[in-house]
Structure formats: structure tokens, C-alpha cells
Write an enzyme that holds these catalytic residues in place. Structure first.
Site, short mmCIF file in Angstrom:
data_model
loop_
_atom_site.label_atom_id
_atom_site.label_comp_id
_atom_site.label_asym_id
_atom_site.label_seq_id
_atom_site.Cartn_x
_atom_site.Cartn_y
_atom_site.Cartn_z
N ASP A 158 0.81 -1.22 0.00
CA ASP A 158 0.00 0.00 0.00
C ASP A 158 0.83 1.26 0.00
OD1 ASP A 158 -2.57 -0.93 -0.04
OD2 ASP A 158 -2.74 -1.11 2.14
C1 GLC Z 1 -1.46 -3.72 5.46
C2 GLC Z 1 -2.70 -3.79 4.61
C3 GLC Z 1 -2.51 -4.69 3.43
C4 GLC Z 1 -1.26 -4.33 2.70
C5 GLC Z 1 -0.06 -4.31 3.63
C6 GLC Z 1 1.19 -3.84 2.95
O1 GLC Z 1 -1.28 -4.94 6.11
O2 GLC Z 1 -3.80 -4.26 5.36
O3 GLC Z 1 -3.62 -4.59 2.57
O4 GLC Z 1 -1.09 -5.24 1.68
O5 GLC Z 1 -0.32 -3.45 4.70
O6 GLC Z 1 1.16 -2.49 2.66
C1 GLC Z 2 -0.47 2.53 5.84
C2 GLC Z 2 0.34 1.37 6.37
C3 GLC Z 2 0.09 0.11 5.58
C4 GLC Z 2 -1.36 -0.13 5.44
C5 GLC Z 2 -2.11 1.09 4.95
C6 GLC Z 2 -3.58 0.83 4.94
O1 GLC Z 2 -0.06 2.86 4.59
O2 GLC Z 2 1.70 1.64 6.34
O3 GLC Z 2 0.70 -0.98 6.22
O4 GLC Z 2 -1.58 -1.16 4.55
O5 GLC Z 2 -1.83 2.20 5.76
O6 GLC Z 2 -4.36 1.89 4.61
#
Ligand code: GLC
Ligand code: GLC
Length: 824
Positions: free
Chosen positions: A486
Site C-alpha cells: 500500500d
Molecule cells: C497492510 C494492509 C494490506 C497491505 C499491507 C502492505 O497490512 O492491510 O492490505 O497489503 O499493509 O502495505
Molecule cells: C499505511 C500502512 C500500511 C497499510 C495502509 C492501509 O499505509 O503503512 O501498512 O496497509 O496504511 O491503509
């Protein structure tokens, strides 16, 4: 160095036993399995909600409080001048004995002070909308004890988000009713709500309080509420401000005597035309009925026994006996338990997720499903349909949806280009577990719009097509807002701290940003999709509605998969590892040519799982590079070297300090991808050593203080080698790590893999592994499978099924009990 220990595993009872209340962080558990849920810490902190932690919060909780974890369900015991709590908090009166046992959907907290033992069993009975708190008080002294007992809960005004911001309104809306030993929270019931909550005890009370300020005192705290300290309830009736519920009971205990009290926190919904029994008086019929079901020790004990049986049955589906307790307890108990919890909550409510931020994730829930599908397949089936219903006609989808309404979340929208592939991942896992191809026939809408329904199979097809229709200049998948990571926001370009990295797309027009992670994911799920089409083409399960030439569809998609493999080999290989991505301008990310973050884990994981270029040595080189550059004492970091400065073409990933979160943290979720890559490559020693590093029971033994968070479950992130404190864990419980650890160990390490026609046996073990047995219930069958590794890391030599030799590695499915012997 030996670290201080705060507890230990009790495998026989399937409990983690905490023996010191001052854990390095609140160590929590979850109560409830379907509609009514609670979070409970080892000192009884936490809160309850119905279905949705944001929209239907029943009790109040203040995150990031000082002191940490303040507020919850508290029992105050006043014994002479001493006031104490069985869970130590909030009074923090030193106890003569303290113990918290977190079990499967229940928690038991016991404390002893001055010859009185108080033990509270907390659980949510199956199919009930209520939390039971069975308090047992026992006089172990030689004198008669005259105790004053106060209970305490604080109501949340339902919407957990507005509850903590809209005080001009909130301070005037709170309403309660008191009837006998029951306190009702009926805030907003007079207008649009048809639900209320109550807090009951199955004994006469000698007083109560419902107004927080009157009970606590404006200048006091939960640690010294005025009413409790003075031993005098005020019988207050809340009007606005902050309604609470506190019972007051005077208890006399003879030496050796013990008494049970059943407290019940319940939630009720009424029909619109049955809301009131008299003007302004709520209809309590359903509350009375619920109370009557749980108002004696016997009834409660029965409900508890049913809950335990429920977990027995769930944990009997896959059971391993290896002789290694640390492995067995994770596989047989805690990993499966965490999978259920993540399936239920997605990323909504934990002590790191506030319950107001996120709903159910499209990609998250599909992954969670893989850890859960063997437990209760019908719930997994429903979840797949719910998720697919938030897809758009072009195959894209809402990134999240709200569990209460099941509707896509407009605030975050779509555009995460890995999302569609996960639907195939989840659905294939479901069919392989159950053999239920009929799910493909289900009519599923787009964006929840009635009238738009097509078959679930069609949803899978457009998911594949969404990738194919969104390829970039290297014929690799365009990343969109982000792929699984993300925080790799290649089209965001933000200098404004008030913009969300996830939802801001300042520059997508003309983007060349492509993802090698999605490329690998597409190949893995594409192969699955092709195999599924071939099954359907065989005609065995030709019930899919509408017209589809499955053989032609299989061929079409095989071509797309082959083309993707070629594109990765040609444009996705950096010499020693797979590239991570191309940025907006088409420049390499995750390459030796880069200044920082030369290598990333996600593309190594997915491209090795996809076995891209295995014949050319790419897989082995990539896996070696993971060991060389990503691995450290506590697991594999996400990228290396860490980013040391913000790169606005990359977005959030470069916003984090070195070693945390997506910037070179050990993002546990993606370690299993590489481990599976190792397993497919047959490198059992390496697979095991990566696995054991992030396996909670191994961490528990060595690092309770450093690790900080609960030692019985995985957390999302452990600080990486570049961090200030490598090895420190954060964001425990709700993480895709649970499902991936399960998938990895159950199917790839221990090697018991559900398939359409049976169970495939293909373990990948360290060469030191000894014989082990897996009991696996599968559809209508029960297999007892004994594996003799004989020092091999990989490769099944022979299998017998009930004494008869089997050809190949698949045990053909047939109902009934079977004995399987496997020689490696
Ligand atoms: C969080 C989110 C997931 C994403 C991950 C890596 O765990 O829930 O959807 O893939 O972060 O950014
Ligand atoms: C932030 C976190 C990531 C997560 C995301 C969800 O970017 O670092 O882990 O997946 O929020 O919205």
C-alpha cells in the site's frame, strides 16, 4: 541474554498463561465468533461491539491513553480499606497472586488479595449477543469476609468515531433505564436506532451508578472512583454526559465459602413498531429472554462447554504431531486461532487498529480466507460472494467494504491493481477445500447493484482480464494506486501532508509504473485459473451458467500467463534478483542500479512462487539474494538498503524511518512468500530457518521483552535490521501473516495440500525432520497421514493409502477414514 518472561504456553488447555500483569504491552484476546465481539487485555481492558467496531460500538475505549490500556470491564473489590481488582488494573493494588489465561475465545483472569480469590471467566456464548463475565469470589481465609463489590462498564454512544469527537452533541444525548439488577443503555433509541444494550447481574443489588462523573468524581480516575473508595454507590441516573453501568453488591463470605455472580453485557435489536412498551420506556422483552438464558452458573457453564466443544471440533480438522512442541502448538492451536480472528475482523479492531479506520479489505479478506476455509467453509463461501459483490464491471474493485452494510467504501475507492487477482486466490482455495464448484454458479452483482448479477465465474474471468487490459510499456501489469504494498505509491507524487498516500493520484495519466509483484501474482493465480477452466472443460462440473468454452478460455489465459512469464524474464530480471517495479517514468525500482532499496521482498516471493525462470537459475539466485540481503536475526526485511530520504515519486514507503513498516521493516506477511518459494525449489533447510525466525513460539522462548507484543500470535511488523530496536514487534493480531503462515506450514512445509480430486502430499522439510503424523479431515473423509522424511528435504518416493500403493502424489478423495503412509 535470557529475557524476562511474562508467561508460558499451556498446550493441554490451549491457553497462554500470563503470570505478571505488567507485560511489555497489553496482551489481548478476542471473544466472540460471529456477531458480538469483544477485545480483552490481560488486565481486562478493551471493549465490545456488535458486528462493526465503528458503527456499533457498545462500550467505550480510549486508544493510546495514559496510562496505556485504561478502560474496560472492571470489578472493584473493597475489603476493609483495601480496594483491588482481580486483573490488577485499574487500582494496581499489589496482588498476592495474579494470572490471566487467554484461551480459545475466552479469557480467565484471577487475582488473590488478603485471603480472597476472585476469578472472572469472560466469553461470548455461541450465537448469543452478549458477553458473559462469570465472577467467582472465594474466601480462602479463616475469617468471615464482608466485601463490597462494584462492577463497571462505560457505554460508547454507538458510533465510535463521532463518540470521540462530537461532544457538543454527545454530552446531551446519553440516556439509561434501570430495572432491578439491569442497567439499560438506550442512547439515541428514541430516534433512529432500534437497538440498545444492557448490563445485568444475576443477583439482587444494593445500589448502582449510571453517571460517570458521579461514580468516578471529576478529579478522580478509574484507579480511585469516589463511590468505590467511599464504599457507597450514589444510585445516580445519567442524563447526558457520559452514561456508565455499575452494580453494587454486598457480599458476605464465610471461611472457605465461594459465590458466583453472572454479569451479562447484552445487545438487543427491536422491530420498528415494537420499540417501546410505554411512552419513553424501551421494550425489554428480548433482553429478559436473553438474560433468562444465562442467569445461572449452570446455564453459563453449559454455554462455556459448548464453546469449548466448538473449538475442539474446529481444531480437529488439521492436527499434527511432530514431537516439536513449538511447532505443534502453533499449527494445532495458535496459528489456526489467529486465522479465525483475522477472518472475523480483517484489519478493523485490535490494539493497533482503532476500529474506526478500516473496514474489510478486498485483498486482505481473500488472503485471510485461505487460513480459515478449512474451519467453516460455508462462512468462507459467503465471504467470497460478499467480496465479489463489491467488484466493478471492468474487474476493478473497491479496496474495502464495511461489514455492517457490505457496501464498498467510497472514501478509499478502487484502483489497487493487485486486488482482482486475490479473488481467484480465495475462490480456488475454497473449491479445493470443499469440492463445491457450485459457487461458480452463484449470481453476484457489481457494486452491490441489484440487476447487474453475473456468475461468480464471470467475476473471476474479468479479474484476470483486468490485469491483461492494464499492461504497461514492458507488458507488465500497471500498478495503479498500489499493489500489495500500500505504500509504494508510484502515481501519487504528493508534497501535501494532508493528502492520503493511498487515495491521492496526482499523476496517473501517461504512467509507466508497472509492478513485478502483480506480475508474479498474476502468473500464480493465472495458472490456478487455467487449471480451474480445464477442470470445467472436462465436463465433470459443467454447471456453470451461460456460455463459456472452458477449453478455449483455458488456452486463452495460458497464453496470457506465458506472455507474462516472458515479460518478467525479459524486463523483470536484474541479474541477481527480480526487479520490484518501474516508476511513473519507466525507471527501475529494486535494482542494483538504484542508490537505495536495491532489492525488495515482494517480487522475490511472487516470482519464485510463480517459478519464473527456474530453468534458467533465476529462482535459486533470487532466493539466495533474499538470504544475502534481506535476512537478519528476526526475519527478512522488506527492502534493502532502507530508504533514508523521502522520494516523492515513490510515496509512503519512503516516508517511514529506516527499519519500520514498509521501509525495510520485517513485514511478516511477505516472509512466507519467500518460504513457499524455497519449498517449491525444494530447499527445506532454508525454508525452515526462515519460518522459525518469525514463528511466535520460537520468538516467545527468547525475546518476550524485546518483542513486546503478544508472544502467541504473529504481528504485522517486526522492526528490521536498520531500525533503532531490531526485533521489536508492532501491530499484532490482525495481519495477513496469520493466513500465510498457516498456508505455508500446512500445505508447503508439512505438505498436506487440498486439491480438486484429493489431497496432494508434497512436504518440504529440514533434513533433520523426524517422522510426523497429520490428521486431516477433508470433506467427508478423515486421513491419518504419516510422513517418513528419511533425511530428505523434498520429494515423495511412495505413498500407500490403506495399504495400497498410490500413483503420483495425490491421494484420491473418498469418504471415510483412511490411513496414509508416505516415504520420502
Ligand atoms: C497492510 C494492509 C494490506 C497491505 C499491507 C502492505 O497490512 O492491510 O492490505 O497489503 O499493509 O502495505
Ligand atoms: C499505511 C500502512 C500500511 C497499510 C495502509 C492501509 O499505509 O503503512 O501498512 O496497509 O496504511 O491503509
Amino acid at each position: 541474554m535470557e529475557q524476562k518472561r511474562y508467561g508460558h504456553f499451556d498446550d493441554q488447555h490451549r491457553e497462554y498463561v500470563i503470570t505478571d500483569p505488567q507485560t511489555p504491552w497489553p496482551w489481548i484476546n478476542y471473544l466472540g465468533n460471529e456477531d458480538f465481539f469483544s477485545l480483552i487485555s490481560n488486565t481486562a481492558g478493551g471493549y465490545s461491539f456488535y458486528k462493526d467496531a465503528k458503527f456499533r460500538r457498545i462500550t467505550r475505549y480510549r486508544y493510546n491513553n495514559v496510562p496505556m490500556d485504561n478502560g474496560g470491564r472492571y470489578f472493584y473489590i473493597k475489603d476493609g480499606d483495601t480496594v483491588w481488582n482481580p486483573g490488577w488494573k485499574p487500582c494496581k493494588t499489589p496482588l498476592d497472586f495474579y494470572e490471566c489465561r487467554h484461551g480459545m475465545s475466552y479469557t480467565r483472569i484471577s487475582g488473590r488479595k488478603n485471603g480472597v480469590e476472585a476469578s472472572v471467566l469472560f466469553f461470548v456464548p455461541l450465537k448469543k449477543w452478549a458477553e458473559v463475565q462469570k465472577l467467582t469470589l472465594k474466601n480462602e481465609s479463616k475469617e468471615v469476609k464482608q466485601l463490597k463489590l462494584f462492577s463497571f462498564e462505560e457505554w460508547c454512544l454507538w458510533n465510535a468515531a463521532t463518540d470521540m469527537e462530537n461532544f457538543q452533541r454527545n454530552f446531551s444525548t446519553g440516556e439509561v433505564e434501570i430495572e432491578g439488577s439491569t442497567i439499560y443503555h438506550k442512547t439515541e433509541y428514541r430516534e433512529r436506532r432500534n437497538h440498545y444494550a444492557f448490563y445485568h447481574v444475576n443477583a439482587p443489588i444494593q445500589g448502582f451508578d449510571t453517571d460517570r462523573e458521579t461514580f468516578v468524581g471529576l478529579y478522580n480516575e478509574f484507579a480511585d472512583p469516589q463511590a468505590v473508595m467511599e464504599g457507597k454507590p450514589r444510585n445516580s441516573h445519567a442524563h447526558g454526559w457520559s452514561p456508565i453501568a455499575s452494580h453494587y453488591i454486598e457480599v458476605t463470605l464465610q471461611p472457605g465459602e465461594s459465590k458466583d455472580f453472572v454479569f451479562l453485557l447484552g445487545y438487543i435489536e427491536n422491530e420498528q413498531d415494537e420499540k417501546f412498551e410505554a411512552p419513553q420506556v424501551i421494550n425489554k422483552k428480548k433482553a429478559h429472554a436473553l438474560i433468562a438464558e444465562l442467569d445461572t452458573t449452570e446455564k453459563v457453564d453449559k454455554a462455556f462447554a459448548a464453546l469449548c466443544e466448538y473449538w475442539d471440533a474446529l481444531l480437529n480438522i488439521y492436527k499434527v504431531k511432530t514431537g516439536n512442541d513449538k511447532l505443534d502448538r502453533m499449527v494445532n492451536i495458535w496459528n489456526q486461532y489467529q486465522c479465525m480472528v483475522t477472518f472475523n475482523f480483517s484489519r478493523s479492531a485490535s490494539f493497533f487498529e482503532s476500529g474506526v479506520g478500516r473496514g474489510m479489505g478486498f485483498r486482505d479478506s481473500n488472503q485471510d480466507l485461505v487460513g480459515f476455509v478449512h474451519q467453516i467453509p460455508p462462512r468462507a463461501r459467503q465471504r467470497i460472494i460478499d467480496i465479489a459483490s463489491t467488484q466493478f464491471p471492468d474487474g476493478g474493485c473497491y479496496h474495502q467494504y464495511q461489514p455492517l452494510t457490505k457496501r464498498g467504501n467510497n472514501d478509499i475507492g478502487g484502483g489497487f491493481n493487485d486486488d482482482p487477482c486475490w479473488l481467484i486466490f480465495g475462490t480456488v482455495a475454497y473449491i479445493k477445500e470443499t469440492g463445491d464448484f457450485s459457487i461458480l454458479d452463484e449470481m453476484v452483482p457489481f457494486d452491490n447493484q441489484p440487476g447487474t448479477e453475473v456468475t461468480l465465474f464471470e467475476h473471476l474471468k474479468i479479474s484476470m482480464d483486468h490485469v491483461i487490459k492494464n499492461l504497461g510499456p514492458h507488458m507488465l501489469p500497471l500498478i495503479g494506486r498500489a499493489d500489495w504494498n500500500d505504500c509504494l505509491n508510484l502515481n501519487c507524487f504528493s508534497w501535501d501532508p494532508n493528502e492520503s498516500f493511498q487515495t491521492t493520484e496526482n499523476v496517473s495519466e501517461g504512467t509507466k509504473a508497472e509492478s513485478l509483484m502483480i506480475a508474479g501474482l498474476f502468473v500464480v493465480t493465472g495458472k490456478d485459473y487455467v487449471a480451474l477452466c480445464q477442470k470445467l472443460a472436462n465436463g465433470q462440473w459443467s454447471m456453470v451458467n451461460g456460455q463459456c468454452d472452458f477449453a478455449a478460455e483455458a488456452a486463452r489465459m495460458q497464453q496470457a500467463v506465458d506472455a507474462m512469464i516472458e515479460a518478467v524474464k525479459k524486463h523483470g530480471w536484474d541479474g541477481e534478483w527480480y526487479l520490484r517495479a518501474y516508476d511513473f517514468y519507466g525507471r527501475k525500482i529494486g535494482s542494483n542500479e538504484c542508490e537505495e532499496a536495491k532489492i525488495f521482498i515482494e517480487s522475490q516471493g511472487w516470482c519464485t512462487m510463480a517459478e519464473i525462470g527456474a530453468e534458467d537459475g533465476m529462482v535459486a539466485k533470487s532466493l539466495d539474494s533474499c538470504k544475502k540481503y534481506l535476512e537478519c536475526e528476526h526475519g527478512m526485511v522488506l527492502n534493502n538498503p532502507a530508504f533514508t530520504k523521502y522520494i516523492y515519486e515513490y510515496g509512503e514507503i519512503s516516508s517511514y524511518p529506516e527499519g519500520y513498516k514498509e521501509n525495510a521493516g520485517i513485514f511478516c506477511h511477505n516472509n512466507p512468500w519467500v518460504i513457499i518459494g524455497e519449498c517449491l525449489a525444494g530447499r527445506g533447510n532454508d525454508a525452515w530457518s526462515h519460518y522459525a525466525k518469525i514463528l511466535p513460539s520460537y520468538v516467545e522462548e527468547k525475546y518476550q521483552t524485546l518483542h513486546k507484543v503478544e508472544p502467541y500470535v504473529n504481528c504485522q511488523m517486526v522492526a528490521g535490521k536498520d531500525a533503532f530496536k531490531p526485533g521489536e514487534g508492532k501491530n499484532s493480531w490482525l495481519t495477513g501473516t496469520a493466513a500465510w503462515m498457516w498456508y505455508t506450514v500446512s500445505e508447503f512445509i508439512l505438505g498436506i495440500k487440498p486439491d480438486y480430486d484429493g489431497i496432494r502430499i508434497d512436504p518440504c522439510l529440514p533434513e533433520t525432520a523426524s517422522d510426523y503424523t497429520v490428521c486431516r479431515k477433508f470433506r467427508e473423509a478423515e486421513y491419518e497421514i504419516t510422513i517418513h522424511p528419511n533425511g530428505a528435504q523434498k520429494g515423495v518416493k511412495s505413498i500407500t493409502l490403506d495399504g495400497q500403493p498410490v500413483n503420483g502424489t495425490i491421494i484420491p478423495y473418498s469418504a471415510g477414514k483412511h490411513i496414509v503412509e508416505v516415504m520420502m
